[in-house]
Design a protein around this motif. Structure first.
Motif, PDB file in Angstrom:
ATOM      1  N   LEU A 133       0.828  -1.202   0.000  1.00 31.65           N
ATOM      2  CA  LEU A 133       0.000   0.000   0.000  1.00 31.65           C
ATOM      3  C   LEU A 133       0.866   1.257   0.000  1.00 31.65           C
ATOM      4  O   LEU A 133       0.609   2.203  -0.761  1.00 31.65           O
ATOM      5  CB  LEU A 133      -0.925  -0.010   1.219  1.00 31.65           C
ATOM      6  CG  LEU A 133      -1.835   1.211   1.400  1.00 31.65           C
ATOM      7  CD1 LEU A 133      -2.791   1.334   0.220  1.00 31.65           C
ATOM      8  CD2 LEU A 133      -2.599   1.113   2.717  1.00 31.65           C
ATOM      9  N   ALA A 134       1.906   1.275   0.861  1.00 28.68           N
ATOM     10  CA  ALA A 134       2.766   2.447   0.936  1.00 28.68           C
ATOM     11  C   ALA A 134       3.514   2.689  -0.374  1.00 28.68           C
ATOM     12  O   ALA A 134       3.644   3.832  -0.831  1.00 28.68           O
ATOM     13  CB  ALA A 134       3.765   2.288   2.085  1.00 28.68           C
ATOM     14  N   MET A 135       4.017   1.615  -0.986  1.00 27.31           N
ATOM     15  CA  MET A 135       4.699   1.762  -2.263  1.00 27.31           C
ATOM     16  C   MET A 135       3.745   2.255  -3.346  1.00 27.31           C
ATOM     17  O   MET A 135       4.146   2.998  -4.251  1.00 27.31           O
ATOM     18  CB  MET A 135       5.341   0.434  -2.684  1.00 27.31           C
ATOM     19  CG  MET A 135       6.534   0.018  -1.846  1.00 27.31           C
ATOM     20  SD  MET A 135       7.869   1.239  -1.871  1.00 27.31           S
ATOM     21  CE  MET A 135       9.034   0.422  -0.775  1.00 27.31           C
ATOM     22  N   SER A 136       2.488   1.849  -3.257  1.00 24.10           N
ATOM     23  CA  SER A 136       1.503   2.353  -4.215  1.00 24.10           C
ATOM     24  C   SER A 136       1.336   3.860  -4.062  1.00 24.10           C
ATOM     25  O   SER A 136       1.299   4.594  -5.054  1.00 24.10           O
ATOM     26  CB  SER A 136       0.158   1.653  -4.021  1.00 24.10           C
ATOM     27  OG  SER A 136       0.187   0.352  -4.553  1.00 24.10           O
ATOM     28  N   VAL A 256      -4.014   4.629 -11.717  1.00 21.76           N
ATOM     29  CA  VAL A 256      -5.052   3.695 -11.274  1.00 21.76           C
ATOM     30  C   VAL A 256      -4.460   2.300 -11.084  1.00 21.76           C
ATOM     31  O   VAL A 256      -4.730   1.621 -10.082  1.00 21.76           O
ATOM     32  CB  VAL A 256      -6.214   3.655 -12.291  1.00 21.76           C
ATOM     33  CG1 VAL A 256      -7.264   2.647 -11.854  1.00 21.76           C
ATOM     34  CG2 VAL A 256      -6.828   5.041 -12.452  1.00 21.76           C
ATOM     35  N   GLY A 257      -3.633   1.884 -12.050  1.00 17.51           N
ATOM     36  CA  GLY A 257      -3.010   0.569 -11.944  1.00 17.51           C
ATOM     37  C   GLY A 257      -2.123   0.435 -10.722  1.00 17.51           C
ATOM     38  O   GLY A 257      -2.143  -0.595 -10.038  1.00 17.51           O
ATOM     39  N   VAL A 258      -1.362   1.480 -10.434  1.00 18.88           N
ATOM     40  CA  VAL A 258      -0.472   1.473  -9.267  1.00 18.88           C
ATOM     41  C   VAL A 258      -1.282   1.392  -7.975  1.00 18.88           C
ATOM     42  O   VAL A 258      -0.932   0.662  -7.042  1.00 18.88           O
ATOM     43  CB  VAL A 258       0.425   2.728  -9.281  1.00 18.88           C
ATOM     44  CG1 VAL A 258       1.033   2.986  -7.917  1.00 18.88           C
ATOM     45  CG2 VAL A 258       1.527   2.562 -10.321  1.00 18.88           C
ATOM     46  N   LEU A 259      -2.368   2.154  -7.899  1.00 13.68           N
ATOM     47  CA  LEU A 259      -3.209   2.144  -6.701  1.00 13.68           C
ATOM     48  C   LEU A 259      -3.805   0.768  -6.441  1.00 13.68           C
ATOM     49  O   LEU A 259      -3.974   0.357  -5.301  1.00 13.68           O
ATOM     50  CB  LEU A 259      -4.331   3.173  -6.848  1.00 13.68           C
ATOM     51  CG  LEU A 259      -3.986   4.622  -6.505  1.00 13.68           C
ATOM     52  CD1 LEU A 259      -5.144   5.531  -6.875  1.00 13.68           C
ATOM     53  CD2 LEU A 259      -3.648   4.764  -5.026  1.00 13.68           C
ATOM     54  N   ILE A 260      -4.129   0.057  -7.509  1.00 11.30           N
ATOM     55  CA  ILE A 260      -4.734  -1.273  -7.369  1.00 11.30           C
ATOM     56  C   ILE A 260      -3.677  -2.339  -7.116  1.00 11.30           C
ATOM     57  O   ILE A 260      -3.851  -3.224  -6.266  1.00 11.30           O
ATOM     58  CB  ILE A 260      -5.553  -1.620  -8.634  1.00 11.30           C
ATOM     59  CG1 ILE A 260      -6.740  -0.666  -8.768  1.00 11.30           C
ATOM     60  CG2 ILE A 260      -6.025  -3.077  -8.593  1.00 11.30           C
ATOM     61  CD1 ILE A 260      -7.490  -0.812 -10.072  1.00 11.30           C
ATOM     62  N   ALA A 261      -2.543  -2.270  -7.846  1.00 12.60           N
ATOM     63  CA  ALA A 261      -1.575  -3.371  -7.832  1.00 12.60           C
ATOM     64  C   ALA A 261      -0.897  -3.550  -6.480  1.00 12.60           C
ATOM     65  O   ALA A 261      -0.695  -4.691  -6.039  1.00 12.60           O
ATOM     66  CB  ALA A 261      -0.524  -3.148  -8.919  1.00 12.60           C
ATOM     67  N   LEU A 268      -2.965 -10.931  -2.872  1.00  8.77           N
ATOM     68  CA  LEU A 268      -2.894 -12.023  -3.841  1.00  8.77           C
ATOM     69  C   LEU A 268      -1.499 -12.625  -3.945  1.00  8.77           C
ATOM     70  O   LEU A 268      -1.341 -13.792  -4.296  1.00  8.77           O
ATOM     71  CB  LEU A 268      -3.352 -11.505  -5.209  1.00  8.77           C
ATOM     72  CG  LEU A 268      -3.576 -12.517  -6.322  1.00  8.77           C
ATOM     73  CD1 LEU A 268      -4.698 -13.487  -5.946  1.00  8.77           C
ATOM     74  CD2 LEU A 268      -3.928 -11.802  -7.633  1.00  8.77           C
ATOM     75  N   GLY A 269      -0.491 -11.825  -3.642  1.00  9.05           N
ATOM     76  CA  GLY A 269       0.897 -12.255  -3.809  1.00  9.05           C
ATOM     77  C   GLY A 269       1.578 -11.453  -4.912  1.00  9.05           C
ATOM     78  O   GLY A 269       0.919 -11.017  -5.866  1.00  9.05           O
ATOM     79  N   VAL A 313       4.939  -3.233  -6.932  1.00 10.87           N
ATOM     80  CA  VAL A 313       4.953  -4.660  -6.586  1.00 10.87           C
ATOM     81  C   VAL A 313       6.393  -5.154  -6.501  1.00 10.87           C
ATOM     82  O   VAL A 313       6.773  -5.863  -5.554  1.00 10.87           O
ATOM     83  CB  VAL A 313       4.153  -5.476  -7.624  1.00 10.87           C
ATOM     84  CG1 VAL A 313       4.142  -6.946  -7.236  1.00 10.87           C
ATOM     85  CG2 VAL A 313       2.733  -4.947  -7.748  1.00 10.87           C
ATOM     86  N   MET A 314       7.212  -4.792  -7.475  1.00 10.60           N
ATOM     87  CA  MET A 314       8.615  -5.212  -7.461  1.00 10.60           C
ATOM     88  C   MET A 314       9.380  -4.552  -6.321  1.00 10.60           C
ATOM     89  O   MET A 314      10.240  -5.185  -5.689  1.00 10.60           O
ATOM     90  CB  MET A 314       9.261  -4.916  -8.818  1.00 10.60           C
ATOM     91  CG  MET A 314       8.732  -5.790  -9.939  1.00 10.60           C
ATOM     92  SD  MET A 314       9.646  -5.646 -11.504  1.00 10.60           S
ATOM     93  CE  MET A 314       9.136  -4.026 -12.056  1.00 10.60           C
TER      94      MET A 314
END
Length: 382
Positions: A133-136, A256-261, A268-269, A313-314
């Protein structure tokens, strides 16, 4: 800041995310202004690719910066980086030749490096167990910057001309002043215990051997779209503003993708979330190339949402598996990301000069799919 701190420090995370936004707004100027710079200095697409690449060149020192950040307080590098990036990027329109422009962008690259290595490590330490979440949040700052940066650049150039960008540097200077007031007493040192030598580097290899292939495949798609999308739009009959708008749409979808991923990867992993992104991105690029009008617009949104969502994520994956020397691990990740992306941009320019950007985009999507088998070799969440 004690490593045992498990709180989600929202205020500090927001401030660094805002600084990330302001800093990266300036680096987002280059791509939409590239057609004008190519015309002004009579440059080929290969040399245009080298302009994007030279910003990434100082990333070669990222592991060293990470090593230092684990042991030395580098907070003033983070604090003053927005100011230096703003100054040099605001002056690129005044460059009288290719080599002066290269020098200015190289200095920007140094500022980019000294900001991006320590800052995500501090974000991870402020996040407690909610690193995704923080990285997002942190990466949203960067993606929002790349959304509005092109629009700011083309709007100001239309009003003031290419050589009239210099007044926008004052926003970056002000951001550094705010960071100084709020972070001057914050400890940026992340190193807490003596690394266990070969065991530490064994852990690094377990992460970075498969991750390097993933980053390389992603970088080919990312470099093709972010560095050359406005140029591609212009070559296909559009104008500078439409090219800047297309890039902003692409980057806005990435927000949007970053906020979700990030949060999705917490649940999910990391590997499964990366798989979703790396399946979707090539598919949307193919759709973008084969359609027009609304479908092409929607495909660009899909490409941005999937392709740009992989970074938080990475970053979370690296921080989870490099607890003994997190800043050095982040430095290695940033070096790999920047070096691979910059080298890919040069290669994309060479391919585009030979085959055209349309064909090169097809090649980028095909190469992007090669990352999928490597996800099976990534370590699981600890």
């Amino acid at each position: 800041m004690a490593p045992s701190d498990k709180k989600f420090r929202a205020q500090e995370i927001f401030l660094l995310s805002l600084a990330h936004f302001v800093h990266d707004v300036y680096t987002a100027f280059l791509s939409p202004l590239l057609p004008l710079l190519l015309e002004k200095l009579s440059l080929s697409l290969t040399r245009g690719g080298s302009l994007a690449a030279v910003i990434q060149l100082p990333s070669l020192m990222n592991p060293v910066l990470g090593f230092l950040a684990d042991r030395v307080n580098l907070k003033y590098f983070v604090i003053f980086a927005p100011m230096f990036t703003a100054i040099f990027m605001s002056l690129i329109g005044l460059a009288s030749n290719y080599f002066i422009l290269l020098l200015m962008l190289f200095l920007v690259g140094i500022s980019v490096a000294v900001f991006h290595v320590p800052a995500p490590v501090l974000i991870a330490r402020m996040a407690g167990p909610r690193k995704g979440l923080a990285m997002s949040f942190f990466m949203v700052g960067g993606e929002l910057a790349r959304t509005v940066g092109p629009l700011i650049a083309v709007t100001l150039v239309s009003l003031w001309g290419l050589d009239g960008l210099w007044p926008v540097m004052f926003a970056g200077i002000a951001m550094s002043g705010i960071l100084f007031l709020h972070l001057r007493k914050v400890d940026f040192i992340s190193y807490q215990s003596k690394p266990r030598g070969p065991l530490m580097f064994s852990g690094f290899r377990r992460i970075f051997l498969p991750l390097t292939g993933v980053i390389a495949a992603r970088s080919f798609m990312h470099g093709a779209l972010t560095a050359f999308l406005p140029t591609y739009i212009k070559m296909r009959g559009g104008n500078l503003f439409l090219g800047g708008l297309a890039l902003s749409v692409f980057e806005a979808a990435g927000v949007v993708g970053v906020l979700i991923a990030g949060p999705l990867s917490d649940f999910l992993g990391r590997s499964k979330t990366l798989a979703i992104s790396l399946i979707g991105a090539p598919g949307f690029i193919f759709l973008f190339l084969e359609t027009n009008g609304l479908w092409q617009f929607l495909a660009l949104i899909g490409a941005g949402a999937t392709l740009l969502s992989t970074t938080p994520v990475m970053l979370a994956l690296v921080q989870e598996h490099a607890k003994e020397s997190p800043a050095m691990a982040n430095g290695i990740f940033m070096m790999l990301s920047f070096v691979l992306r910059s080298s890919m941009v040069i290669f994309i320019g060479l391919l585009a000069d030979r085959f055209g950007l349309h064909t090169t985009y097809y090649i980028s999507a095909i190469l992007g799919m090669l990352a999928l088998p490597l996800l099976f070799f990534l370590p699981h969440k600890v």
